[in-house]
Motif scaffolding. Structure first.
Motif, mmCIF file in Angstrom:
data_model
loop_
_atom_site.group_PDB
_atom_site.id
_atom_site.type_symbol
_atom_site.label_atom_id
_atom_site.label_comp_id
_atom_site.label_asym_id
_atom_site.label_seq_id
_atom_site.Cartn_x
_atom_site.Cartn_y
_atom_site.Cartn_z
ATOM 1 N N ALA A 1 -2.084 17.835 4.905
ATOM 2 C CA ALA A 1 -2.118 17.956 3.545
ATOM 3 C C ALA A 1 -1.484 16.955 2.975
ATOM 4 C CB ALA A 1 -0.572 18.856 3.612
ATOM 5 N N THR A 2 -0.930 15.691 3.698
ATOM 6 C CA THR A 2 -0.870 14.763 2.708
ATOM 7 C C THR A 2 -1.940 13.363 2.999
ATOM 8 O OG1 THR A 2 1.265 14.856 4.490
ATOM 9 C CG2 THR A 2 0.284 11.859 3.373
ATOM 10 N N PHE B 1 0.790 1.794 -16.113
ATOM 11 C CA PHE B 1 0.408 4.290 -15.802
ATOM 12 C C PHE B 1 0.367 4.352 -14.000
ATOM 13 C CE2 PHE B 1 -1.466 2.746 -19.464
ATOM 14 C CZ PHE B 1 -0.422 3.896 -20.328
ATOM 15 N N VAL B 2 -0.321 2.972 -13.524
ATOM 16 C CA VAL B 2 0.180 3.569 -11.477
ATOM 17 C C VAL B 2 1.583 3.626 -10.787
ATOM 18 C CG1 VAL B 2 -0.976 2.752 -9.568
ATOM 19 C CG2 VAL B 2 -2.262 3.142 -11.215
ATOM 20 N N PRO B 3 2.120 3.127 -11.283
ATOM 21 C CA PRO B 3 3.664 2.931 -10.754
ATOM 22 C C PRO B 3 5.201 4.181 -11.024
ATOM 23 C CG PRO B 3 3.393 0.891 -11.703
ATOM 24 C CD PRO B 3 2.559 1.571 -11.418
ATOM 25 N N PRO B 4 4.101 4.622 -11.594
ATOM 26 C CA PRO B 4 5.038 6.086 -12.270
ATOM 27 C C PRO B 4 4.608 7.511 -11.518
ATOM 28 C CG PRO B 4 3.851 5.800 -14.247
ATOM 29 C CD PRO B 4 3.817 4.819 -13.659
ATOM 30 N N LEU B 5 3.196 7.032 -11.294
ATOM 31 C CA LEU B 5 2.154 7.933 -10.568
ATOM 32 C C LEU B 5 3.016 7.655 -9.005
ATOM 33 C CD1 LEU B 5 -1.558 7.788 -11.467
ATOM 34 C CD2 LEU B 5 0.325 9.623 -12.101
ATOM 35 N N ASN B 6 2.563 6.591 -8.901
ATOM 36 C CA ASN B 6 3.345 6.192 -7.459
ATOM 37 C C ASN B 6 4.670 7.051 -7.221
ATOM 38 O OD1 ASN B 6 1.244 5.460 -6.196
ATOM 39 N ND2 ASN B 6 1.885 3.090 -6.658
ATOM 40 N N GLU B 7 5.747 6.800 -8.196
ATOM 41 C CA GLU B 7 6.749 7.784 -7.588
ATOM 42 C C GLU B 7 6.843 8.913 -7.431
ATOM 43 O OE1 GLU B 7 9.732 7.111 -10.929
ATOM 44 O OE2 GLU B 7 8.903 5.053 -11.856
ATOM 45 N N VAL B 8 6.076 9.658 -8.370
ATOM 46 C CA VAL B 8 5.907 11.250 -8.226
ATOM 47 C C VAL B 8 5.638 11.630 -6.502
ATOM 48 C CG1 VAL B 8 4.674 13.353 -8.824
ATOM 49 C CG2 VAL B 8 5.789 11.334 -10.379
ATOM 50 N N ALA B 9 4.280 10.433 -6.335
ATOM 51 C CA ALA B 9 3.718 10.501 -5.167
ATOM 52 C C ALA B 9 4.487 10.350 -4.123
ATOM 53 C CB ALA B 9 2.329 9.658 -4.891
ATOM 54 N N PHE B 10 5.390 9.989 -3.457
ATOM 55 C CA PHE B 10 6.318 9.448 -2.826
ATOM 56 C C PHE B 10 6.977 10.519 -2.596
ATOM 57 C CE2 PHE B 10 10.707 7.221 -1.383
ATOM 58 C CZ PHE B 10 10.687 6.959 -0.635
ATOM 59 N N SER B 11 7.771 11.491 -3.828
ATOM 60 C CA SER B 11 8.387 12.199 -3.491
ATOM 61 C C SER B 11 7.874 13.325 -2.891
ATOM 62 C CB SER B 11 9.491 12.560 -4.564
ATOM 63 O OG SER B 11 9.972 11.754 -5.637
ATOM 64 N N ALA B 12 6.227 13.457 -3.638
ATOM 65 C CA ALA B 12 5.836 14.878 -3.129
ATOM 66 C C ALA B 12 5.576 14.094 -1.940
ATOM 67 C CB ALA B 12 4.671 14.619 -3.620
ATOM 68 N N TYR B 13 4.826 13.048 -1.301
ATOM 69 C CA TYR B 13 4.534 13.002 0.510
ATOM 70 C C TYR B 13 5.977 13.130 0.881
ATOM 71 C CZ TYR B 13 0.592 10.471 -0.966
ATOM 72 O OH TYR B 13 -0.951 10.467 -2.576
ATOM 73 N N ALA B 14 7.507 12.331 0.450
ATOM 74 C CA ALA B 14 8.228 13.016 1.361
ATOM 75 C C ALA B 14 8.346 14.031 1.742
ATOM 76 C CB ALA B 14 9.651 12.014 0.987
ATOM 77 N N ARG B 15 8.266 15.373 1.401
ATOM 78 C CA ARG B 15 8.798 16.866 0.433
ATOM 79 C C ARG B 15 7.315 17.474 2.033
ATOM 80 N NH1 ARG B 15 10.530 19.457 -3.737
ATOM 81 N NH2 ARG B 15 9.356 20.573 -3.384
ATOM 82 N N ILE B 16 5.941 16.875 2.354
ATOM 83 C CA ILE B 16 5.300 17.145 3.222
ATOM 84 C C ILE B 16 5.110 16.205 4.312
ATOM 85 C CG2 ILE B 16 4.171 18.513 0.951
ATOM 86 C CD1 ILE B 16 1.755 16.986 1.200
ATOM 87 N N GLN B 17 5.792 15.925 4.514
ATOM 88 C CA GLN B 17 5.415 14.361 5.442
ATOM 89 C C GLN B 17 5.388 14.870 6.779
ATOM 90 O OE1 GLN B 17 9.144 12.467 6.545
ATOM 91 N NE2 GLN B 17 10.091 13.744 4.476
ATOM 92 N N HIS B 18 6.132 16.721 6.859
ATOM 93 C CA HIS B 18 5.456 17.074 8.178
ATOM 94 C C HIS B 18 4.164 17.910 8.593
ATOM 95 C CE1 HIS B 18 6.877 19.742 5.592
ATOM 96 N NE2 HIS B 18 6.078 20.836 5.984
ATOM 97 N N ASP B 19 3.526 17.708 7.435
ATOM 98 C CA ASP B 19 2.346 18.232 7.588
ATOM 99 C C ASP B 19 1.381 17.284 7.560
ATOM 100 O OD1 ASP B 19 -0.324 20.028 7.167
ATOM 101 O OD2 ASP B 19 0.676 21.267 5.953
ATOM 102 N N ARG B 20 1.066 16.242 8.094
ATOM 103 C CA ARG B 20 -0.762 15.177 7.910
ATOM 104 C C ARG B 20 -1.350 15.839 7.238
ATOM 105 N NH1 ARG B 20 0.605 10.671 10.421
ATOM 106 N NH2 ARG B 20 2.723 10.998 10.361
#
Length: 488
Positions: free
Chosen positions: A290-291, A269-288
Protein backbone atom coordinates in the motif's frame (compact mmCIF):
# COMPACT_ATOMS: atom_id res chain seq x y z
CA UNK A 1 -20.78 -8.61 20.30
CA UNK A 2 -18.32 -6.29 18.57
CA UNK A 3 -18.29 -6.78 14.83
CA UNK A 4 -14.89 -6.92 13.11
CA UNK A 5 -14.04 -3.89 11.04
CA UNK A 6 -14.65 -4.19 7.33
CA UNK A 7 -11.27 -3.76 5.55
CA UNK A 8 -12.88 -2.12 2.53
CA UNK A 9 -14.77 0.33 4.72
CA UNK A 10 -11.61 1.08 6.69
CA UNK A 11 -9.69 1.70 3.46
CA UNK A 12 -12.38 4.04 2.15
CA UNK A 13 -12.46 5.90 5.48
CA UNK A 14 -8.69 6.31 5.53
CA UNK A 15 -8.64 7.41 1.89
CA UNK A 16 -11.29 10.02 2.62
CA UNK A 17 -9.31 11.18 5.64
CA UNK A 18 -6.17 11.59 3.56
CA UNK A 19 -8.11 13.39 0.84
CA UNK A 20 -9.63 15.81 3.36
CA UNK A 21 -6.22 16.37 4.91
CA UNK A 22 -4.75 17.20 1.51
CA UNK A 23 -7.62 19.55 0.72
CA UNK A 24 -7.33 21.42 4.00
CA UNK A 25 -3.52 21.49 4.17
CA UNK A 26 -2.96 22.31 0.51
CA UNK A 27 -6.02 24.51 0.27
CA UNK A 28 -4.91 26.57 3.21
CA UNK A 29 -1.43 26.74 1.76
CA UNK A 30 -2.79 28.08 -1.52
CA UNK A 31 -5.00 30.61 0.27
CA UNK A 32 -2.15 31.66 2.56
CA UNK A 33 0.27 31.94 -0.35
CA UNK A 34 -2.16 34.04 -2.35
CA UNK A 35 -2.20 36.50 0.52
CA UNK A 36 1.57 36.40 0.94
CA UNK A 37 2.31 36.64 -2.78
CA UNK A 38 0.08 39.65 -3.19
CA UNK A 39 2.17 41.45 -0.60
CA UNK A 40 5.49 39.81 -1.55
CA UNK A 41 5.43 40.87 -5.19
CA UNK A 42 4.33 44.37 -4.22
CA UNK A 43 7.16 44.55 -1.66
CA UNK A 44 9.67 43.26 -4.24
CA UNK A 45 8.71 46.12 -6.55
CA UNK A 46 9.38 48.61 -3.73
CA UNK A 47 12.56 47.20 -2.19
CA UNK A 48 15.89 46.91 -4.00
CA UNK A 49 17.84 43.78 -5.04
CA UNK A 50 20.47 44.78 -2.46
CA UNK A 51 17.89 44.45 0.33
CA UNK A 52 17.15 40.90 -0.79
CA UNK A 53 20.85 40.13 -1.11
CA UNK A 54 21.51 41.20 2.49
CA UNK A 55 18.48 39.25 3.70
CA UNK A 56 19.69 36.14 1.85
CA UNK A 57 23.01 36.36 3.72
CA UNK A 58 21.14 36.42 7.03
CA UNK A 59 19.09 33.49 5.76
CA UNK A 60 22.11 31.20 5.60
CA UNK A 61 22.73 31.57 9.35
CA UNK A 62 19.03 31.34 10.22
CA UNK A 63 18.56 28.24 8.06
CA UNK A 64 21.63 26.57 9.55
CA UNK A 65 20.31 26.94 13.09
CA UNK A 66 16.71 26.21 12.10
CA UNK A 67 17.64 22.68 11.06
CA UNK A 68 18.26 22.02 14.78
CA UNK A 69 15.07 23.69 16.01
CA UNK A 70 13.38 20.47 17.12
CA UNK A 71 10.86 19.84 14.35
CA UNK A 72 12.59 16.47 13.93
CA UNK A 73 11.77 15.68 17.56
CA UNK A 74 8.16 16.63 16.90
CA UNK A 75 8.12 14.34 13.84
CA UNK A 76 9.08 11.50 16.15
CA UNK A 77 5.86 12.12 18.03
CA UNK A 78 3.92 11.75 14.77
CA UNK A 79 5.78 8.60 13.74
CA UNK A 80 5.17 6.71 17.01
CA UNK A 81 2.00 4.62 17.24
CA UNK A 82 1.32 5.38 20.92
CA UNK A 83 2.34 8.40 23.00
CA UNK A 84 1.94 9.37 26.64
CA UNK A 85 1.33 12.69 28.37
CA UNK A 86 4.84 12.47 29.81
CA UNK A 87 6.33 12.22 26.30
CA UNK A 88 4.36 15.27 25.20
CA UNK A 89 5.61 17.30 28.16
CA UNK A 90 9.16 16.07 27.60
CA UNK A 91 8.99 17.09 23.96
CA UNK A 92 7.81 20.56 24.94
CA UNK A 93 10.71 20.86 27.37
CA UNK A 94 13.19 19.72 24.74
CA UNK A 95 11.84 22.25 22.25
CA UNK A 96 12.19 25.09 24.75
CA UNK A 97 15.78 24.17 25.70
CA UNK A 98 16.84 23.67 22.09
CA UNK A 99 15.36 26.90 20.75
CA UNK A 100 16.53 29.17 23.55
CA UNK A 101 20.02 27.76 22.97
CA UNK A 102 19.74 28.36 19.22
CA UNK A 103 18.61 31.96 19.75
CA UNK A 104 21.62 32.67 21.95
CA UNK A 105 23.89 30.94 19.43
CA UNK A 106 22.61 33.18 16.62
CA UNK A 107 23.33 36.29 18.68
CA UNK A 108 26.87 35.02 19.24
CA UNK A 109 27.38 34.16 15.55
CA UNK A 110 26.07 37.52 14.29
CA UNK A 111 29.40 39.42 14.23
CA UNK A 112 31.22 36.44 12.68
CA UNK A 113 28.67 36.23 9.84
CA UNK A 114 28.89 39.98 9.27
CA UNK A 115 32.67 39.71 9.00
CA UNK A 116 32.50 36.75 6.60
CA UNK A 117 30.11 38.52 4.20
CA UNK A 118 31.74 41.94 4.78
CA UNK A 119 28.35 43.48 5.64
CA UNK A 120 28.32 45.19 9.10
CA UNK A 121 24.54 45.71 9.10
CA UNK A 122 24.08 41.94 8.94
CA UNK A 123 24.98 41.59 12.64
CA UNK A 124 22.00 43.70 13.75
CA UNK A 125 19.66 41.82 11.43
CA UNK A 126 20.71 38.47 12.87
CA UNK A 127 20.38 39.62 16.48
CA UNK A 128 16.78 40.70 15.95
CA UNK A 129 15.94 37.57 13.94
CA UNK A 130 17.05 35.42 16.89
CA UNK A 131 13.72 36.23 18.59
CA UNK A 132 11.96 33.98 16.06
CA UNK A 133 13.29 30.89 17.87
CA UNK A 134 11.13 31.71 20.89
CA UNK A 135 8.00 30.96 18.85
CA UNK A 136 9.14 27.57 17.54
CA UNK A 137 8.14 25.39 20.56
CA UNK A 138 4.64 26.83 20.38
CA UNK A 139 4.35 25.86 16.69
CA UNK A 140 6.15 22.50 16.55
CA UNK A 141 4.34 20.81 19.44
CA UNK A 142 0.74 21.64 18.42
CA UNK A 143 1.53 20.87 14.79
CA UNK A 144 2.74 17.40 15.78
CA UNK A 145 -0.33 16.75 17.94
CA UNK A 146 -2.72 17.82 15.20
CA UNK A 147 -0.79 15.91 12.51
CA UNK A 148 -1.02 12.69 14.53
CA UNK A 149 -4.78 12.80 14.12
CA UNK A 150 -4.48 14.18 10.57
CA UNK A 151 -6.47 17.21 11.68
CA UNK A 152 -5.32 19.83 9.20
CA UNK A 153 -8.50 21.91 9.29
CA UNK A 154 -7.50 23.87 12.39
CA UNK A 155 -3.95 24.23 11.08
CA UNK A 156 -5.40 25.65 7.87
CA UNK A 157 -7.26 28.40 9.67
CA UNK A 158 -4.21 29.36 11.70
CA UNK A 159 -1.99 29.40 8.59
CA UNK A 160 -4.33 31.78 6.80
CA UNK A 161 -4.58 34.09 9.82
CA UNK A 162 -0.80 34.18 10.30
CA UNK A 163 -0.28 34.84 6.60
CA UNK A 164 -2.54 37.86 6.84
CA UNK A 165 -0.51 39.13 9.81
CA UNK A 166 2.80 38.65 7.98
CA UNK A 167 1.54 40.17 4.75
CA UNK A 168 0.11 43.18 6.54
CA UNK A 169 3.36 43.83 8.38
CA UNK A 170 5.33 43.48 5.14
CA UNK A 171 3.21 46.12 3.44
CA UNK A 172 3.51 48.47 6.42
CA UNK A 173 7.28 48.08 6.38
CA UNK A 174 7.67 48.53 2.64
CA UNK A 175 5.55 51.67 2.44
CA UNK A 176 7.19 53.07 5.59
CA UNK A 177 10.66 52.80 4.08
CA UNK A 178 12.03 50.15 6.44
CA UNK A 179 14.17 48.61 3.69
CA UNK A 180 15.70 45.24 4.62
CA UNK A 181 14.00 45.44 8.04
CA UNK A 182 10.71 44.84 6.27
CA UNK A 183 11.96 41.34 5.45
CA UNK A 184 12.95 40.80 9.08
CA UNK A 185 9.88 42.06 10.93
CA UNK A 186 7.21 40.52 8.65
CA UNK A 187 8.23 36.88 9.32
CA UNK A 188 8.40 37.64 13.03
CA UNK A 189 4.78 38.79 12.96
CA UNK A 190 3.79 35.72 10.97
CA UNK A 191 5.48 33.23 13.33
CA UNK A 192 4.23 34.94 16.48
CA UNK A 193 0.65 34.81 15.21
CA UNK A 194 1.05 31.19 14.12
CA UNK A 195 2.50 30.18 17.50
CA UNK A 196 -0.43 31.69 19.39
CA UNK A 197 -3.00 30.29 16.97
CA UNK A 198 -1.55 26.76 16.86
CA UNK A 199 -1.30 26.58 20.64
CA UNK A 200 -4.96 27.55 20.96
CA UNK A 201 -6.05 25.18 18.17
CA UNK A 202 -4.32 22.14 19.67
CA UNK A 203 -4.92 23.17 23.31
CA UNK A 204 -1.26 22.40 23.87
CA UNK A 205 -0.37 24.99 26.52
CA UNK A 206 1.00 22.53 29.05
CA UNK A 207 3.77 22.52 31.63
CA UNK A 208 7.06 21.49 30.02
CA UNK A 209 9.02 18.63 31.58
CA UNK A 210 12.78 19.04 31.70
CA UNK A 211 13.43 15.53 32.99
CA UNK A 212 14.30 13.76 29.76
CA UNK A 213 14.78 10.25 31.12
CA UNK A 214 12.94 7.72 28.96
CA UNK A 215 12.80 10.04 25.96
CA UNK A 216 15.61 8.27 24.14
CA UNK A 217 13.49 7.10 21.19
CA UNK A 218 12.22 10.62 20.53
CA UNK A 219 15.72 12.05 20.81
CA UNK A 220 17.22 9.42 18.49
CA UNK A 221 14.57 9.91 15.83
CA UNK A 222 14.89 13.67 16.16
CA UNK A 223 18.65 13.43 15.88
CA UNK A 224 18.47 11.51 12.62
CA UNK A 225 15.89 13.95 11.29
CA UNK A 226 18.17 16.85 12.30
CA UNK A 227 21.02 15.21 10.40
CA UNK A 228 18.77 14.97 7.37
CA UNK A 229 17.89 18.65 7.78
CA UNK A 230 21.59 19.47 8.03
CA UNK A 231 22.16 18.18 4.54
CA UNK A 232 19.00 19.91 3.35
CA UNK A 233 20.49 23.11 4.71
CA UNK A 234 23.71 22.48 2.83
CA UNK A 235 21.74 21.91 -0.38
CA UNK A 236 19.50 24.94 0.02
CA UNK A 237 22.03 27.43 1.36
CA UNK A 238 25.43 26.41 0.03
CA UNK A 239 24.84 28.43 -3.14
CA UNK A 240 24.24 31.63 -1.14
CA UNK A 241 27.11 30.80 1.23
CA UNK A 242 29.48 30.48 -1.74
CA UNK A 243 28.00 33.32 -3.82
CA UNK A 244 28.01 35.72 -0.87
CA UNK A 245 31.80 35.82 -1.06
CA UNK A 246 31.99 36.11 -4.86
CA UNK A 247 29.01 38.30 -5.82
CA UNK A 248 27.94 41.75 -4.69
CA UNK A 249 24.66 42.16 -2.80
CA UNK A 250 22.86 43.35 -5.95
CA UNK A 251 23.73 40.26 -7.99
CA UNK A 252 23.02 38.01 -5.02
CA UNK A 253 19.61 39.65 -4.68
CA UNK A 254 18.91 39.01 -8.37
CA UNK A 255 19.88 35.34 -7.96
CA UNK A 256 17.93 34.66 -4.75
CA UNK A 257 14.78 36.38 -6.03
CA UNK A 258 15.01 34.36 -9.26
CA UNK A 259 15.36 31.22 -7.16
CA UNK A 260 12.32 32.26 -5.12
CA UNK A 261 10.24 32.44 -8.32
CA UNK A 262 11.58 29.16 -9.69
CA UNK A 263 11.01 27.30 -6.41
CA UNK A 264 7.50 28.55 -5.71
CA UNK A 265 5.93 25.17 -6.42
CA UNK A 266 8.48 22.92 -4.71
CA UNK A 267 9.00 25.26 -1.74
CA UNK A 268 5.41 26.37 -1.13
CA UNK A 269 3.07 23.64 -2.39
CA UNK A 270 5.02 20.39 -1.99
CA UNK A 271 5.92 20.72 1.75
CA UNK A 272 2.27 20.71 2.94
CA UNK A 273 1.62 17.68 0.73
CA UNK A 274 4.65 16.00 2.26
CA UNK A 275 3.29 16.72 5.75
CA UNK A 276 0.09 14.87 4.90
CA UNK A 277 2.05 12.14 3.13
CA UNK A 278 4.27 11.56 6.17
CA UNK A 279 1.24 11.18 8.45
CA UNK A 280 -0.47 8.89 5.93
CA UNK A 281 2.59 6.72 5.30
CA UNK A 282 3.08 6.38 9.07
CA UNK A 283 -0.47 5.05 9.36
CA UNK A 284 0.06 2.36 6.70
CA UNK A 285 3.76 1.62 7.31
CA UNK A 286 2.93 -2.02 8.10
CA UNK A 287 1.63 -2.54 4.53
CA UNK A 288 4.56 -2.06 2.14
CA UNK A 289 2.45 -2.75 -0.96
CA UNK A 290 0.00 0.00 0.00
CA UNK A 291 2.88 2.37 0.76
CA UNK A 292 4.50 1.75 -2.62
CA UNK A 293 1.19 2.25 -4.44
CA UNK A 294 0.48 5.45 -2.50
CA UNK A 295 3.96 6.77 -3.29
CA UNK A 296 3.61 6.18 -7.03
CA UNK A 297 0.17 7.76 -7.02
CA UNK A 298 1.53 10.75 -5.13
CA UNK A 299 4.37 11.19 -7.62
CA UNK A 300 1.90 11.10 -10.48
CA UNK A 301 -0.39 13.74 -8.99
CA UNK A 302 2.40 16.10 -7.92
CA UNK A 303 4.30 15.91 -11.21
CA UNK A 304 1.06 16.30 -13.16
CA UNK A 305 0.88 19.82 -11.70
CA UNK A 306 4.59 20.54 -11.32
CA UNK A 307 5.80 19.85 -14.86
CA UNK A 308 3.51 22.29 -16.70
CA UNK A 309 4.26 24.91 -14.06
CA UNK A 310 8.03 24.67 -14.54
CA UNK A 311 8.01 24.34 -18.31
CA UNK A 312 5.56 27.21 -18.52
CA UNK A 313 7.72 29.30 -16.21
CA UNK A 314 10.75 28.71 -18.43
CA UNK A 315 9.03 29.92 -21.62
CA UNK A 316 7.14 32.84 -20.02
CA UNK A 317 9.99 34.11 -17.84
CA UNK A 318 10.34 37.44 -19.64
CA UNK A 319 6.76 38.75 -19.38
CA UNK A 320 6.34 37.15 -15.96
CA UNK A 321 9.34 38.93 -14.44
CA UNK A 322 8.44 42.25 -16.02
CA UNK A 323 4.83 42.05 -14.82
CA UNK A 324 5.36 40.59 -11.36
CA UNK A 325 8.64 42.22 -10.35
CA UNK A 326 9.06 45.26 -12.58
CA UNK A 327 11.67 46.49 -15.03
CA UNK A 328 14.43 46.85 -12.42
CA UNK A 329 14.46 43.05 -12.09
CA UNK A 330 14.91 42.36 -15.83
CA UNK A 331 18.32 40.80 -15.11
CA UNK A 332 16.46 37.91 -13.49
CA UNK A 333 14.85 36.71 -16.75
CA UNK A 334 17.59 34.34 -18.00
CA UNK A 335 18.23 33.15 -14.43
CA UNK A 336 14.58 32.18 -13.93
CA UNK A 337 14.65 30.26 -17.23
CA UNK A 338 17.66 28.19 -16.22
CA UNK A 339 16.45 27.46 -12.70
CA UNK A 340 12.97 26.47 -13.87
CA UNK A 341 14.46 23.63 -15.93
CA UNK A 342 16.13 22.12 -12.84
CA UNK A 343 13.10 22.30 -10.55
CA UNK A 344 11.20 19.22 -11.85
CA UNK A 345 14.11 17.05 -10.69
CA UNK A 346 14.18 18.76 -7.31
CA UNK A 347 10.42 18.29 -6.91
CA UNK A 348 10.64 14.56 -7.55
CA UNK A 349 13.64 14.19 -5.25
CA UNK A 350 11.96 15.76 -2.21
CA UNK A 351 9.07 13.27 -2.40
CA UNK A 352 11.27 10.38 -1.25
CA UNK A 353 12.03 11.47 2.33
CA UNK A 354 8.49 11.45 3.82
CA UNK A 355 7.97 7.84 2.73
CA UNK A 356 11.36 6.66 3.99
CA UNK A 357 11.02 8.58 7.27
CA UNK A 358 7.54 7.21 7.96
CA UNK A 359 8.78 3.66 7.30
CA UNK A 360 11.33 4.13 10.06
CA UNK A 361 14.28 4.67 7.72
CA UNK A 362 15.18 8.37 8.11
CA UNK A 363 18.80 7.44 7.48
CA UNK A 364 17.99 7.10 3.80
CA UNK A 365 17.16 10.79 3.60
CA UNK A 366 20.35 11.61 5.49
CA UNK A 367 22.56 9.68 3.07
CA UNK A 368 20.72 11.09 0.05
CA UNK A 369 21.15 14.58 1.46
CA UNK A 370 24.86 14.02 2.08
CA UNK A 371 25.38 12.96 -1.53
CA UNK A 372 23.33 15.87 -2.85
CA UNK A 373 25.13 18.40 -0.68
CA UNK A 374 28.50 17.28 -1.97
CA UNK A 375 27.39 17.24 -5.61
CA UNK A 376 25.76 20.66 -5.46
CA UNK A 377 28.59 22.26 -3.49
CA UNK A 378 31.13 21.19 -6.11
CA UNK A 379 28.85 22.43 -8.87
CA UNK A 380 28.30 25.83 -7.24
CA UNK A 381 32.01 26.31 -6.53
CA UNK A 382 32.71 25.68 -10.19
CA UNK A 383 29.71 27.60 -11.58
CA UNK A 384 30.12 30.78 -9.52
CA UNK A 385 33.28 31.54 -11.51
CA UNK A 386 30.89 32.60 -14.31
CA UNK A 387 28.72 34.72 -12.05
CA UNK A 388 24.98 34.36 -11.58
CA UNK A 389 24.46 32.49 -14.87
CA UNK A 390 27.11 29.93 -13.97
CA UNK A 391 25.60 29.47 -10.52
CA UNK A 392 22.18 28.85 -12.08
CA UNK A 393 23.53 26.44 -14.70
CA UNK A 394 25.08 24.35 -11.91
CA UNK A 395 21.56 23.33 -10.83
CA UNK A 396 20.88 21.77 -14.24
CA UNK A 397 24.26 20.06 -14.33
CA UNK A 398 24.14 18.57 -10.82
CA UNK A 399 20.55 17.56 -10.15
CA UNK A 400 20.29 14.58 -12.58
CA UNK A 401 23.05 12.78 -10.68
CA UNK A 402 21.55 13.68 -7.31
CA UNK A 403 18.11 12.44 -8.38
CA UNK A 404 19.55 9.17 -9.72
CA UNK A 405 21.30 8.47 -6.40
CA UNK A 406 18.11 9.23 -4.45
CA UNK A 407 16.06 6.88 -6.63
CA UNK A 408 18.64 4.11 -6.29
CA UNK A 409 18.67 4.32 -2.49
CA UNK A 410 15.00 5.15 -1.76
CA UNK A 411 12.87 3.07 -4.10
CA UNK A 412 13.88 -0.35 -2.64
CA UNK A 413 12.95 0.91 0.85
CA UNK A 414 9.58 2.22 -0.32
CA UNK A 415 8.95 -0.90 -2.40
CA UNK A 416 8.23 0.98 -5.62
CA UNK A 417 9.77 0.05 -8.96
CA UNK A 418 11.73 2.36 -11.23
CA UNK A 419 9.46 1.67 -14.17
CA UNK A 420 6.32 2.49 -12.17
CA UNK A 421 7.75 5.87 -11.15
CA UNK A 422 8.97 6.57 -14.70
CA UNK A 423 5.58 5.60 -16.10
CA UNK A 424 3.79 7.94 -13.70
CA UNK A 425 5.92 10.86 -14.91
CA UNK A 426 6.14 10.08 -18.65
CA UNK A 427 2.78 11.41 -19.85
CA UNK A 428 2.89 14.71 -17.90
CA UNK A 429 6.49 15.23 -19.05
CA UNK A 430 5.66 14.78 -22.74
CA UNK A 431 2.52 16.91 -22.45
CA UNK A 432 4.42 19.69 -20.64
CA UNK A 433 7.19 19.64 -23.27
CA UNK A 434 4.59 19.85 -26.05
CA UNK A 435 2.82 22.69 -24.25
CA UNK A 436 6.10 24.61 -23.87
CA UNK A 437 6.74 24.25 -27.61
CA UNK A 438 3.30 25.60 -28.46
CA UNK A 439 3.69 28.52 -26.05
CA UNK A 440 7.12 29.38 -27.45
CA UNK A 441 5.78 29.43 -31.01
CA UNK A 442 2.86 31.64 -30.05
CA UNK A 443 5.23 33.95 -28.16
CA UNK A 444 7.28 34.45 -31.31
CA UNK A 445 4.18 35.42 -33.25
CA UNK A 446 2.62 37.98 -30.87
CA UNK A 447 3.76 41.50 -30.10
CA UNK A 448 1.90 42.67 -27.02
CA UNK A 449 2.54 44.56 -23.81
CA UNK A 450 4.01 42.31 -21.06
CA UNK A 451 0.75 41.91 -19.10
CA UNK A 452 -1.34 41.04 -22.17
CA UNK A 453 1.44 38.83 -23.50
CA UNK A 454 1.61 36.90 -20.23
CA UNK A 455 -2.17 36.44 -20.11
CA UNK A 456 -2.27 35.08 -23.67
CA UNK A 457 0.61 32.68 -23.07
CA UNK A 458 -0.88 31.35 -19.83
CA UNK A 459 -4.24 30.68 -21.46
CA UNK A 460 -2.64 29.03 -24.50
CA UNK A 461 -0.40 26.93 -22.26
CA UNK A 462 -3.24 25.73 -20.06
CA UNK A 463 -5.38 24.77 -23.06
CA UNK A 464 -2.45 23.06 -24.82
CA UNK A 465 -1.49 21.00 -21.76
CA UNK A 466 -5.04 19.87 -21.06
CA UNK A 467 -5.61 19.05 -24.72
CA UNK A 468 -2.42 17.02 -25.05
CA UNK A 469 -3.25 15.02 -21.95
CA UNK A 470 -6.78 14.33 -23.17
CA UNK A 471 -5.50 13.11 -26.53
CA UNK A 472 -2.45 11.09 -25.51
CA UNK A 473 -3.20 10.07 -21.91
CA UNK A 474 -6.97 10.03 -21.39
CA UNK A 475 -6.73 7.25 -18.79
CA UNK A 476 -4.42 9.39 -16.68
CA UNK A 477 -6.92 12.25 -16.78
CA UNK A 478 -9.75 9.92 -15.73
CA UNK A 479 -7.67 8.41 -12.90
CA UNK A 480 -6.70 11.83 -11.60
CA UNK A 481 -10.29 13.08 -11.67
CA UNK A 482 -11.39 9.93 -9.84
CA UNK A 483 -8.67 10.41 -7.25
CA UNK A 484 -9.68 14.03 -6.62
CA UNK A 485 -13.29 12.94 -6.31
CA UNK A 486 -12.19 10.15 -3.92
CA UNK A 487 -13.29 7.34 -6.23
CA UNK A 488 -9.90 5.97 -7.21
Amino acid sequence: MVQPANPATHHESFAAQVRNAVIWRSGSQIAAQMVQWASTFLVIRILSPSDYGLFAMAGTVMAFLNMLNGYGLASGLVQQREITERQVRQLFGMLIVVNVTLGLAQVALAPLAAAYYRQPELASVLRVQALIFLSTPFMALPQALLSRTMDFRLQARVNILSSLAGAGMALVGAFSGWGVWTLVIAPMALFATRAIGMTIAARSLILPLFDFRGAGSLARFGGVMAASQLFWFLQSQVDVFIAGRHLNVHDLGIYTTSLFLAQIFVAKFVPPLNEVAFSAYARIQHDRTATAAAFVKGVRVVMLAALPFYFGLAVTAEPLVLVMLGDKWAEAIPIVRLLALAMPMMTLQVLFSPACDALGRPGIGVSNGAAGSLILAVGFLFGVQWGVLGLSAAWIACYPLYLAISCWRSLPVIGARWRDVASSVAAPLLAAAGMASVVWLIDQAVDLAPAARLAVLVMVGGAAYAGLLMVFAPSLVRQTIALVRNRG
